[in-house]
Write an enzyme that holds these catalytic residues in place. Structure first.
Site, mmCIF file in Angstrom:
data_model
loop_
_atom_site.group_PDB
_atom_site.id
_atom_site.type_symbol
_atom_site.label_atom_id
_atom_site.label_comp_id
_atom_site.label_asym_id
_atom_site.label_seq_id
_atom_site.Cartn_x
_atom_site.Cartn_y
_atom_site.Cartn_z
ATOM 1 N N HIS A 1 0.848 -1.200 0.000
ATOM 2 C CA HIS A 1 0.000 0.000 0.000
ATOM 3 C C HIS A 1 0.877 1.242 0.000
ATOM 4 O O HIS A 1 1.759 1.384 0.850
ATOM 5 C CB HIS A 1 -0.916 0.011 1.225
ATOM 6 C CG HIS A 1 -1.944 1.102 1.175
ATOM 7 N ND1 HIS A 1 -3.112 0.982 0.453
ATOM 8 C CD2 HIS A 1 -1.967 2.337 1.728
ATOM 9 C CE1 HIS A 1 -3.823 2.096 0.575
ATOM 10 N NE2 HIS A 1 -3.141 2.937 1.344
ATOM 11 N N SER A 2 0.647 2.128 -0.957
ATOM 12 C CA SER A 2 1.364 3.390 -1.089
ATOM 13 C C SER A 2 2.873 3.109 -1.231
ATOM 14 O O SER A 2 3.285 2.429 -2.159
ATOM 15 C CB SER A 2 1.038 4.305 0.095
ATOM 16 O OG SER A 2 1.458 5.621 -0.134
ATOM 17 N N LEU A 3 3.699 3.580 -0.304
ATOM 18 C CA LEU A 3 5.127 3.260 -0.346
ATOM 19 C C LEU A 3 5.342 1.754 -0.450
ATOM 20 O O LEU A 3 6.244 1.284 -1.164
ATOM 21 C CB LEU A 3 5.822 3.808 0.905
ATOM 22 C CG LEU A 3 7.271 3.356 1.144
ATOM 23 C CD1 LEU A 3 8.186 3.837 0.036
ATOM 24 C CD2 LEU A 3 7.754 3.842 2.515
#
Length: 249
Positions: free
Chosen positions: A92-94
């Protein structure tokens, strides 16, 4: 076969009989506990293994890593014994960027690749971010930007003692993102499933859609209700169940 013991790995419900391992990578500032309830919600044939990065969660005392290549090498070396059966990566994200570069690290060494790479609220790696760099901002400005992102509770941001403890890790995570330089390579041979939030003011669906060019296999894009941190919303789990169902039959 059970996973090796390592501070990097956290699996709330160890399941040596599982047919599929799901390695889950957190967002900037996130910890393995983000995924603590996933085992109970997914198929019993799936073993959830959350990644606890140095400087995060129960490893808060460990120095965080600020260079993505160094982090990926550390992850690859540690996870290798656990890649002895079918597995997927969820980031998720990074965490999506970390999972992508780890997959390329595995390919460069002719090692097993995930059955599926799931990138959630993650900007496609070849896109240039329009966000100004944050990791070297003065404290007050950095905290203001954290507040804008919305992933850190106000009670935490306003707790000076706690923020002094967390700031090195948060700055390191943003440095991972902001110093990353994409290097063009051939598309991956594994499928990619991209997920974007329809209320995400940080990473738009237009930022997520171009992940399609990074696979020569199947690609899917799903829109989910929520902001940048929709990973905390219950609707992510039925979606993941549908994504991996054919892998655990």
């Amino acid at each position: 076969m059970p996973l090796p013991t390592s501070p990097l790995l956290s699996y709330p419900t160890p399941n040596p009989q599982a047919r599929l391992r799901m390695f889950c990578f957190p967002y900037a500032g996130g910890a393995a506990q983000v995924y603590r309830h996933w085992s109970a919600a997914l198929s019993p044939t799936v073993e959830v293994c959350a990644i606890e990065l140095p400087g995060h969660g129960r490893r808060i005392a460990d120095p965080p890593i600020t260079q993505l290549a160094q982090l990926v090498d550390h992850l690859g070396t540690t996870l290798l014994p656990g890649l002895n059966q079918p597995f997927i990566f969820f980031g998720h994200s990074l965490g999506g960027l970390i999972a992508f570069e780890l997959t390329r690290w595995l390919r460069s060494r002719q090692l097993p690749l995930p059955e599926l790479l799931v990138v959630s609220a993650a900007r496609a790696p070849h896109l240039t971010s329009t966000e100004p760099p944050l990791h070297q901002l003065p404290k007050a400005d950095f905290l203001a930007e954290l507040n804008r992102y919305g992933g850190t509770p106000q009670a935490v941001i306003q707790n000076d003692e706690l923020m002094e403890l967390l700031l090195p890790t948060l700055r390191a995570d943003f440095a991972l993102l902001e110093t990353y330089r994409y290097q063009a390579q051939a598309p991956l041979s594994c499928a990619i499933a991209a997920i974007g939030g329809n209320q995400d003011a940080i990473v738009s669906l237009d930022d997520v859609r171009p992940w399609q060019i990074h696979t020569a296999a199947q690609f899917s894009l799903d829109e989910i209700t929520g902001d940048h941190f929709f990973v905390h919303q219950p609707q992510i789990l039925p979606l993941m169940t549908s994504k991996i169902g054919h892998l655990v039959r």
